[in-house]
Design an enzyme around this catalytic site. Structure first.
Site, PDB file in Angstrom:
ATOM      1  N   THR A 197       0.865  -1.185   0.000  1.00  0.00           N
ATOM      2  CA  THR A 197       0.000   0.000   0.000  1.00  0.00           C
ATOM      3  C   THR A 197       0.891   1.222   0.000  1.00  0.00           C
ATOM      4  O   THR A 197       2.051   1.143   0.387  1.00  0.00           O
ATOM      5  CB  THR A 197      -0.864   0.051   1.292  1.00  0.00           C
ATOM      6  OG1 THR A 197      -1.720  -1.074   1.335  1.00  0.00           O
ATOM      7  CG2 THR A 197      -1.704   1.299   1.428  1.00  0.00           C
ATOM      8  N   ARG A 238     -12.711  -8.835  -1.468  1.00  0.00           N
ATOM      9  CA  ARG A 238     -12.144  -8.492  -0.148  1.00  0.00           C
ATOM     10  C   ARG A 238     -11.740  -7.015  -0.151  1.00  0.00           C
ATOM     11  O   ARG A 238     -11.055  -6.550  -1.054  1.00  0.00           O
ATOM     12  CB  ARG A 238     -10.931  -9.373   0.145  1.00  0.00           C
ATOM     13  CG  ARG A 238     -10.227  -9.066   1.491  1.00  0.00           C
ATOM     14  CD  ARG A 238      -9.056  -8.116   1.318  1.00  0.00           C
ATOM     15  NE  ARG A 238      -8.298  -7.919   2.556  1.00  0.00           N
ATOM     16  CZ  ARG A 238      -7.339  -7.006   2.705  1.00  0.00           C
ATOM     17  NH1 ARG A 238      -7.008  -6.225   1.692  1.00  0.00           N
ATOM     18  NH2 ARG A 238      -6.709  -6.891   3.842  1.00  0.00           N
TER      19      ARG A 238
HETATM   20  N1  GLY Z   1      -3.514  -2.271   4.269  1.00  0.00           N
HETATM   21  C1  GLY Z   1      -3.828  -2.769   2.997  1.00  0.00           C
HETATM   22  C2  GLY Z   1      -4.777  -3.876   3.012  1.00  0.00           C
HETATM   23  O1  GLY Z   1      -4.936  -4.555   4.011  1.00  0.00           O
HETATM   24  O2  GLY Z   1      -5.397  -4.100   1.988  1.00  0.00           O
END
Ligand code: GLY
Length: 358
Positions: free
Chosen positions: A202, A230
């Protein structure tokens, strides 16, 4: 499935895509007298440079942050964000992103967005051009296309090979046969090397402009090989990012489920608000402690009962103080203080570096 992105296609589409990352940005304004700061996760060194450049030209801090992360969203070699992101278990790249804008306390986000390279810019338009905070999946894609974002395949050839090898090795009891190790593509071998981690990568970027205004964004392709649909913490305001224009801005990378369950970024900014004299790193450590204290599932604990995953926080205060903190040591963050861009060490709850390799 659309064919994988080839280099020439990438170069042609990336020009259009980078233009798209400016959709919804505001014109520049006269500069103030304050000292600007831009921070990002460690993959954001180029991000903080571009964002600072824009802030020094009078651009809004959110627009600076969105443009800055646009570099990483368009970079096929970062497998945790945008183009080149590792796909879901069906081989499809699904992106999550959110933005927050300090002066208006506005926020917008998109989740499970396919085929659009710059989800942070789409999230900004959700904030500016709808009465909503979050659009998902097909609706988010239609919204992005309506605003002129080009639709393109985000699955690079490398990411497709990584996904194929994962598919071929995920179970010993099905019909797929992985290639012998000595015939493995070098890129696949390197990706699944001894340090392989099923990443929750990320990028987060927070920016403070010369007027003392804040803007932030978090953008990601999420957990490698995730279940389709998800959604992690990145598009969840309060989990993967939060700001209060009177206080500061914070965002996170790492195991998103832990941040969703603890509203961790909101908690960090609230800790900053309630304790203006507490050091910023200690405010962020509170979010780390909360995650550790609530992590009761044995599946997610090491032999000492500690989380067996990492979560990292990055923040800037309205007064320009910046810091990063993570559960485990060894994490760096990118910062531009108006003079230069560099990587600096973050604090940690535990002294150890987490061995995340499988
Ligand atoms: N922090 C990124 C994710 O869990 O998708």
């Amino acid at each position: 499935m659309l064919p994988p992105v080839q280099r020439r296609t990438f170069m042609a589409t990336s020009v259009a895509s980078l233009c798209a990352s400016a959709f919804g940005a505001m014109p520049a304004k006269p500069l103030g007298k304050g000292r600007p700061i831009v921070i990002a996760s460690s993959n954001g060194l180029e991000t903080v440079k571009l964002a600072m450049d824009l802030i020094k030209k009078g651009h809004d801090p959110l627009d600076a942050a969105v443009a800055g992360v646009g570099i990483v969203e368009a970079d096929p070699s970062d497998h945790t964000v945008g183009l080149g992101g590792i796909p879901n278990e069906d081989g499809v790249v699904e992106l999550d992103s959110a933005v927050m804008h300090g002066p208006t306390h506005g926020g917008g986000s998109v989740a499970s967005l396919r085929n659009i390279m710059h989800p942070a810019a789409v999230a900004r338009l959700v904030m500016k051009r709808t009465d909503h905070c979050l659009l998902t999946g097909e609706g988010a894609l239609r919204f992005a296309k309506m605003h002129g974002f080009p639709e393109e395949n985000l699955l690079t050839d490398d990411a497709r090979k990584f996904w194929l090898y994962w598919k071929e090795t995920v179970s010993k009891n099905d019909d797929r046969i992985p290639p012998p190790i000595d015939e493995l593509d070098p890129a696949v071998k390197a990706f699944f090397g001894p340090r392989y981690v099923r990443e929750y990568g990320t990028i987060h970027c927070s920016a403070l402009d010369t007027h003392g205004n804040l803007g932030c964004t978090t953008t990601t392709s999420g957990l490698y090989f995730k279940i389709p649909g998800r959604v992690g913490d990145s598009p969840i305001i309060g989990a993967g990012l939060y700001l209060n224009n009177d206080v500061g801005s914070a965002g996170s990378t790492g195991r998103g489920e832990a941040n969703i369950l603890n509203c961790s970024s909101f908690l960090a900014v609230e800790e900053m608000r309630r304790n203006p004299d507490k050091s910023l790193k200690d405010c962020l450590i509170e979010s780390c402690k909360r995650i550790a204290a609530t992590n009761r599932d044995k599946r997610l604990q090491d032999a000492k009962g500690r989380p067996n995953f990492n979560v990292r926080f990055f923040a800037v205060r309205k007064n320009g103080e910046f810091a990063g903190a993570s559960l485990y040591a060894g994490v760096k963050m990118a910062v531009h203080d108006g003079e230069s861009a560099r990587l600096v060490d973050c604090s940690s709850l535990y002294d150890e570096v987490l061995d995340e390799s499988l």
